[in-house]
Structure formats: C-alpha cells, structure tokens
Scaffold this active site. Sequence first.
Site, short mmCIF file in Angstrom:
data_model
loop_
_atom_site.label_atom_id
_atom_site.label_comp_id
_atom_site.label_asym_id
_atom_site.label_seq_id
_atom_site.Cartn_x
_atom_site.Cartn_y
_atom_site.Cartn_z
N ASP A 1 0.83 -1.20 0.00
CA ASP A 1 0.00 0.00 0.00
C ASP A 1 0.87 1.25 0.00
O ASP A 1 0.55 2.25 -0.66
CB ASP A 1 -0.90 0.03 1.24
CG ASP A 1 -2.03 -0.99 1.12
OD1 ASP A 1 -2.06 -1.71 0.10
OD2 ASP A 1 -2.85 -1.07 2.06
N GLU B 1 -25.59 -16.38 -16.34
CA GLU B 1 -24.93 -15.33 -15.56
C GLU B 1 -25.66 -15.10 -14.25
O GLU B 1 -26.77 -15.56 -14.05
CB GLU B 1 -24.93 -14.01 -16.35
CG GLU B 1 -24.21 -14.11 -17.67
CD GLU B 1 -24.45 -12.90 -18.57
OE1 GLU B 1 -24.90 -11.85 -18.06
OE2 GLU B 1 -24.19 -13.02 -19.77
N LYS C 1 -27.69 -12.64 -11.71
CA LYS C 1 -28.52 -11.44 -11.83
C LYS C 1 -28.16 -10.54 -10.66
O LYS C 1 -28.57 -10.75 -9.53
CB LYS C 1 -30.01 -11.77 -11.81
CG LYS C 1 -30.85 -10.52 -12.01
CD LYS C 1 -32.26 -10.83 -12.42
CE LYS C 1 -32.98 -9.61 -12.95
NZ LYS C 1 -32.99 -8.47 -12.05
N ASP D 1 -28.05 -7.53 -8.13
CA ASP D 1 -29.12 -6.70 -7.59
C ASP D 1 -28.57 -5.28 -7.35
O ASP D 1 -28.26 -4.91 -6.24
CB ASP D 1 -29.63 -7.30 -6.29
CG ASP D 1 -30.94 -6.67 -5.87
OD1 ASP D 1 -31.37 -6.91 -4.75
OD2 ASP D 1 -31.52 -5.91 -6.68
N GLU E 1 -23.80 -3.62 -14.26
CA GLU E 1 -24.51 -3.25 -13.05
C GLU E 1 -23.56 -2.60 -12.06
O GLU E 1 -22.45 -3.10 -11.84
CB GLU E 1 -25.10 -4.54 -12.44
CG GLU E 1 -26.22 -4.28 -11.50
CD GLU E 1 -27.59 -4.35 -12.17
OE1 GLU E 1 -27.68 -4.20 -13.41
OE2 GLU E 1 -28.58 -4.53 -11.43
N TYR F 1 -19.96 -4.56 -12.59
CA TYR F 1 -19.78 -5.82 -13.32
C TYR F 1 -20.41 -5.69 -14.69
O TYR F 1 -21.56 -5.26 -14.80
CB TYR F 1 -20.41 -6.99 -12.54
CG TYR F 1 -19.60 -7.32 -11.32
CD1 TYR F 1 -18.54 -8.22 -11.40
CD2 TYR F 1 -19.86 -6.69 -10.11
CE1 TYR F 1 -17.76 -8.50 -10.29
CE2 TYR F 1 -19.08 -6.95 -9.00
CZ TYR F 1 -18.03 -7.85 -9.10
OH TYR F 1 -17.26 -8.11 -8.00
N LYS G 1 -35.52 -16.41 -10.88
CA LYS G 1 -35.29 -15.98 -9.49
C LYS G 1 -35.28 -17.15 -8.51
O LYS G 1 -35.50 -18.29 -8.89
CB LYS G 1 -36.37 -14.99 -9.11
CG LYS G 1 -36.34 -13.76 -10.01
CD LYS G 1 -36.50 -12.53 -9.19
CE LYS G 1 -36.37 -11.31 -10.04
NZ LYS G 1 -36.66 -10.11 -9.34
N CYS H 1 -68.43 -0.82 10.45
CA CYS H 1 -67.26 -0.24 9.79
C CYS H 1 -66.50 0.62 10.80
O CYS H 1 -67.09 1.51 11.41
CB CYS H 1 -67.70 0.61 8.60
SG CYS H 1 -66.37 1.61 7.92
N CYS I 1 -66.78 4.58 9.56
CA CYS I 1 -68.00 5.38 9.56
C CYS I 1 -69.08 4.81 10.49
O CYS I 1 -70.12 5.43 10.69
CB CYS I 1 -68.56 5.53 8.15
SG CYS I 1 -69.29 4.02 7.51
N CYS J 1 -68.53 -2.62 4.16
CA CYS J 1 -69.19 -1.53 4.85
C CYS J 1 -70.36 -1.09 3.99
O CYS J 1 -70.24 -0.97 2.77
CB CYS J 1 -68.20 -0.38 5.01
SG CYS J 1 -68.98 1.21 5.29
N CYS K 1 -69.34 6.81 3.86
CA CYS K 1 -68.13 6.36 4.54
C CYS K 1 -66.91 7.13 4.00
O CYS K 1 -66.61 7.08 2.81
CB CYS K 1 -67.93 4.86 4.32
SG CYS K 1 -66.39 4.25 5.02
S1 IVH Z 1 -28.98 -8.20 -19.43
C1 IVH Z 1 -31.81 -6.71 -22.77
N1 IVH Z 1 -27.66 -9.42 -17.52
O1 IVH Z 1 -31.68 -6.86 -14.68
C2 IVH Z 1 -31.27 -7.34 -21.53
N2 IVH Z 1 -29.23 -7.75 -16.89
O2 IVH Z 1 -34.59 -6.71 -15.71
C3 IVH Z 1 -30.47 -6.40 -20.72
N3 IVH Z 1 -29.38 -7.36 -14.48
O3 IVH Z 1 -31.96 -3.59 -15.78
C4 IVH Z 1 -30.08 -6.83 -19.40
N4 IVH Z 1 -27.86 -8.82 -13.89
O4 IVH Z 1 -30.05 -4.08 -14.28
C5 IVH Z 1 -28.59 -8.49 -17.82
N5 IVH Z 1 -26.39 -10.58 -15.96
C6 IVH Z 1 -27.31 -9.64 -16.23
C7 IVH Z 1 -27.96 -8.88 -15.23
C8 IVH Z 1 -28.92 -7.94 -15.61
C9 IVH Z 1 -28.71 -7.91 -13.46
C10 IVH Z 1 -30.44 -6.34 -14.33
C11 IVH Z 1 -30.24 -5.12 -15.16
C12 IVH Z 1 -31.53 -4.90 -15.90
C13 IVH Z 1 -32.46 -5.83 -15.23
C14 IVH Z 1 -33.40 -6.42 -16.24
#
Ligand code: IVH
Length: 686
Positions: free
Chosen positions: A41, A127, A129, A131, A185, A235, A325, A419, A422, A437, A443
Amino acid sequence: MTGTREKQSDKAIEQRMQQLADEIEKHNKAYYVDNNPTISDELYDSMFQELVRLEQQYPQYKTLFSPTERVGASVKAEILKVKHVIPMLSIHTETDYTAQGAYDFDERVRRELELKADAAPIEYDCELKFDGLAINIRYEKGILVQAATRGDGYEGEDVTANVRTIKTLPLKVEGFPDVFEVRGEVILHKSEFERINREQKEKGLKLFANPRNAAAGCLRQLDPSITAERNLSFYAYGYGEVSEALAKTQYELLTYLKEKGFPVADTRRLAYGPKELQEFHVLVEKIRDDLPFDIDGVVYKVNSFALQKTLGFVSREPRWACAHKYPPQEVQTIVQDITIQVGRTGKLTPVARLKPVFVGGTTISNASLHNEEFLENMGVKIGDTVVVRRAGDVIPEIVRVIKELRPANARDFVMPDFCPVCGSHAYKEEGEKDRKCTGGLFCQAQRVQSILHFVSRKAMGIDGIGEKLAEQLVTKGLVENISDIYRLKKEQIKGLEKMGDKSSDNLIASIEKSKNTTLERFLYAIGIPDVGESTARTLAQHFKTLKNCQSAGLEQLLEVDDVGESTAEKILHFFAEEKNIKVITELQELGVHWEETEAGREQEQVFAGMTFVLTGTLPRLSRDEASDIIRKAGGKVSGSVSKKTTYVLAGDAAGSKLEKAHALGVKVIDEAELMNMLSKDNETNE
Ligand code: IVH
C-alpha cells in the site's frame, strides 16, 4: 541532484506521468478486480502522491483518464439527462422458482425458433442477476466519456463523475473500437454496505435499507468525492452502441471485456439445454450467501448474437433472455395487532401489524390478511409468531403461524360488524368472501379511496391529489362524490394544508385538462367493481359508446372478450344503481367528455384490420397517446414484429424491432406519416 531533475525535458516529465498513471491503473486492477495486489500500500500511495504533485505542476500533461481523476471532479448543481442511443431494456422474469422455470424458458425459445423436437439443445450463457443498478458506459476512442443510469430505458441520468470513482472500471482501454458502450450493473459489496451503514449510524444519519439503495444513493450523489469514499463496484454484462462488432456470442463478449480490464463475474458458464440451465440455478443458490454481493437470481441468455437477433423482442423484453429468481425469503416475526382497512368499494381488509423485520431486501411492518376466510384458515391470533415472506417487489404475506410459540395471552381477532371508519353496518353477503361496509359514499374511507382511484394516472390522470389532500377534501365536505372534484374552486383548495397559490392553480388546471378524456379511461375511472384498465378498454372497444355499454344486457356483456359471468353481473349491478347513473350524468354535465366512435362512422376506422408495432421515442406523441390514436381508428397495437405486422411506427433510438421490420420487409413509418394517414382517409371519406 535536484538540478538534474529540474532540467529534465518536458517530454520526460510527460512520459513519467504516463508511466505512473499506467502503473497505478495496473495496481488498481490487481487490487480491486483480481483481489491480488502485487505491491505494498505504501508503494502505491507514494506513486499516487507523485502523480498528484506532477499534475499540479504540469497540468498541461494531465489526462482525462488519469487515475487521480477518479476523485477529482467538482461538486455539481444538478444531474443532467442522457438519451440512450440503444434503449436499455428489461428482462422477462420467470416467476416459477422450480426447475420448470428453466424448462419453460427453453421451450419458449425453441418454439419461437420453430425448432423440431429432436433438434440439438440450445447454447445458453448463464450469468448472475446482480441486484444493483443498470448503467451504460460510453467509451470513445478508448476513453470513458460518459456514464448514464438506465432511467426509463430511453433516457437516463448522467452519472459520469460518480462512475469514474469506481476503481475497478478502466478509464482508458487500449485497442477499443471508436465507439463502445459497455453495459453492466453498479453494486455495493455487502462488506462495504455494512461499513457505510456503521458510519451512518455513528454520525446519527439515516441507514440504507439494502446495498442496492445505498448504491443508488451513491450514484446520484452530486459530490463525487463522497461517492469515491464509498467503494462502488461494477460488473459488465452487455453492450450498447458499438462501432464494430467484436464478438459473435455473449460468452465471447464477456471474455473480451474481461481481457480489456472490465470486471466480469467469474460465476458464469455455457449451458446446453434446460437441464443445464437448472443446474446453474441450483449451483448459484448454494453459493449465493458466500458471494460478496447480493444477487436476486440468475440470467439465462441465448448465447449466439445471430439467434438473439432472430428472436427479437416482445414489448420491452428480449425473447432471448430470462431472469430466473429464487424462492422468496422467509423470516419470523410477531403479530403485534390486527386492524381493519376500508377500501374503495367498502371492503374490510384485516391487516396484521408486525414487529418490523428485514426480509427480501426491505423492512416490513404490515401484511394483508385478505379476508375472514384467510384469517380463519391461517388461525392467526394477536401475539402470535408468524413466518412472513416477501418475494421481490410483491406485497409481503404471512405464510404460516408457529403455534408452538404462541404466548398464553394471545388474543383472537374477530371481524367487526360495524365499519371502523363510519360506523355503518358491515356484513358479508351469501357466497361472498369479503365483508363490506354499507356506508357507501357516506363512509369517508370509501370516499377517499374512490377519489384516489378516480384521479389516478390511468383513470382521469389528475395530478396533485394524494392521500392527504383527498382526506382533507372529504373531511372538509368539499368532495362528497367524485363529480364534486369538477366543482372545486381555487379559493376552496388554497386554504388546505400544503396547498399554496401555485399548487392550487396547477390542480385546477389539471382537473380542467382531465375533462377531455376517452371512453376507456372513463369506464375505468368510475370504479365499476372488477373492471380494471384492460377490461375497461375492451368494453370501450366493443361498445363504442357509453350508452351502448350502459344498456347492454347479460348476453351482450358476455360477448365481450375477457368479461366473464361474475364481472358481467357486477357491471349490470353498477349501471342499475341510481346513484351511479346520477354521478355519471353529473360528470358529463360538468364537462367530462370523449369522442365516441359510433359504429358506422367509417372515417374513424381507417386502421381497421391493421396491426402496429411501436418502437423508439416519437417526436411529439407519447407511446400511450400514439397507441390511443391507433386503437381509436380501429387498429391494433402489438408488442412484437411479425409477418402479420402492418406497420412499424418508429421514433428516435428505435431498437431491434426496427431491424426485425427491415428483415421481414414490414413497412416502417414515422409519426408524421401516421398522422398523414389519419387525415388523408378522413378527407376522402368526407
Ligand atoms: S442483461 C436486454 N444481464 O436486470 C437485456 N441484466 O430486468 C439487458 N441485471 O436492468 C439486461 N444482472 O439491471 C442483464 N447478468 C445480467 C444482469 C442484468 C442484473 C439487471 C439489469 C436490468 C435488469 C433487467
């Protein structure tokens, strides 16, 4: 010695600064991206300090992509808007959490591609997803020039200065095409989120609910030096506008971006067919808690860009991608009380008041118990410990009662016969689930709720009436039924809480403007039970005039698409009620009007039998307005381009629908041509 140094040629100084900058960026990557620092560092700091010193002395050699620039920008007064060259779309979310979700997606893709049952499995890129917040980062000649949030998909906010502070993001990329927009993201790692919240707490400031919110707050900071202190991460997962195609598949693209120094999550892989998709889903669920950041599922993408192009889009979602999901998160909490809420139609809903808990990304303190039957089946008492579930943005719900934990003093809750708002009688009709009601518009709760529904965006679209104001209008006796809204005078509103001169003027103007409406909006606004915006639209299209709709019998109502027996009954009841007819008449007398397309007035139906697909941003009309115009003239509006599409109506930044239209030979028109078609036909018919 110093003498020699001072005599160094400018060239040498420029070169030294460049070397320092490159070296620092290299170590940034080693440290932040690869988690593998190669120097101490102290050494890093001394290089950084030397560069800062040289840049102060020789500002002429300082570059826009210097590592010191990551924190150097000044405080801004406001956030500017940025139009996306290529719209930023969303992904279809698979709501079936089981393996079936993956199989359904694969099946849809195969069907769209018209593949035979025995055709080879499709290659997918799997991939995470993330958040966080979607972002578009534009590089020109390899230099980061702009970063923008997704916004509404067509226009986002300029967050360049803040995105520059993300240390894992290259500010300069060697050998990049002239234009390259990287998408991905912006997120906060869990550890960083915890650190920030600890600091917020120490300073007595508000805590962030979750990493996503904290990341959003950091991105919208007007002072980038604050953002710089909160180590945001990025990412990459896609691209926007590019001047040169560099990959044939999604997997190749991400590999290329990784080579160019962009952070790409290691957890990604190719999968063949739905079974392997599901395997990825299961694998990620296992490692989910160990990941340094939050995810809310996985994303499957058809790997080949050529196939992606063939598949195209439906509404604003690509057919080639899908978010799968995980089952909602469940936690335990205590029911501290049960209270009653009265809705627009007088429905009494029991609501559990919970000891606040953090679930599925937010803190919740209420959950609906729906009705008596639900209450009974659940067997919940005040004082009980319950399991609550929150799935994504869905309203939290109670899944079960943990009877083992019931305290001795737990109390039963009994639905009231009156209710609570009222005091009118409240009872449940034979065969109905809901207790209601009987106060009707006597009401206050019902009045407030029906005002809020009537003014809402998809109903009459009156701006400026929220819950607080609606309550005041009712308690002050200014609005007894919805038609009274059109009797409001500025002087009456001005005296109310939070209503100044300007806001009163605005409200009056908005009320006035709303008088010019459409039959479908009107049918939705008047609050016929069970008639949502889509049923209101079909009714309007079917009956064309209010009179036809009002006088329709059961048989005729049942002829309307998506009107079943129960809805038909409700419509009949509604129009049989004298007080409803009175309100409708009053509204019209007070100036609410719409154009009625009487059957037979042919000039209005110039688009009969035609299907339109809208894409991009139109110069004057919003999408809703353009769709309204087309539907009124008898046309249909569809979300995806096919051979059956008559016209694609394209505006600015039109995406792949436009490409698909060209590919299929579908005629493309602009807003002016659409308006021309309307007026031309009107002329010939007259
Ligand atoms: S592709 C046309 N890849 O999910 C497709 N989106 O509901 C474009 N997100 O707004 C998105 N991980 O913020 C893609 N591996 C991933 C993702 C991803 C998260 C989010 C992104 C987008 C939303 C879509």
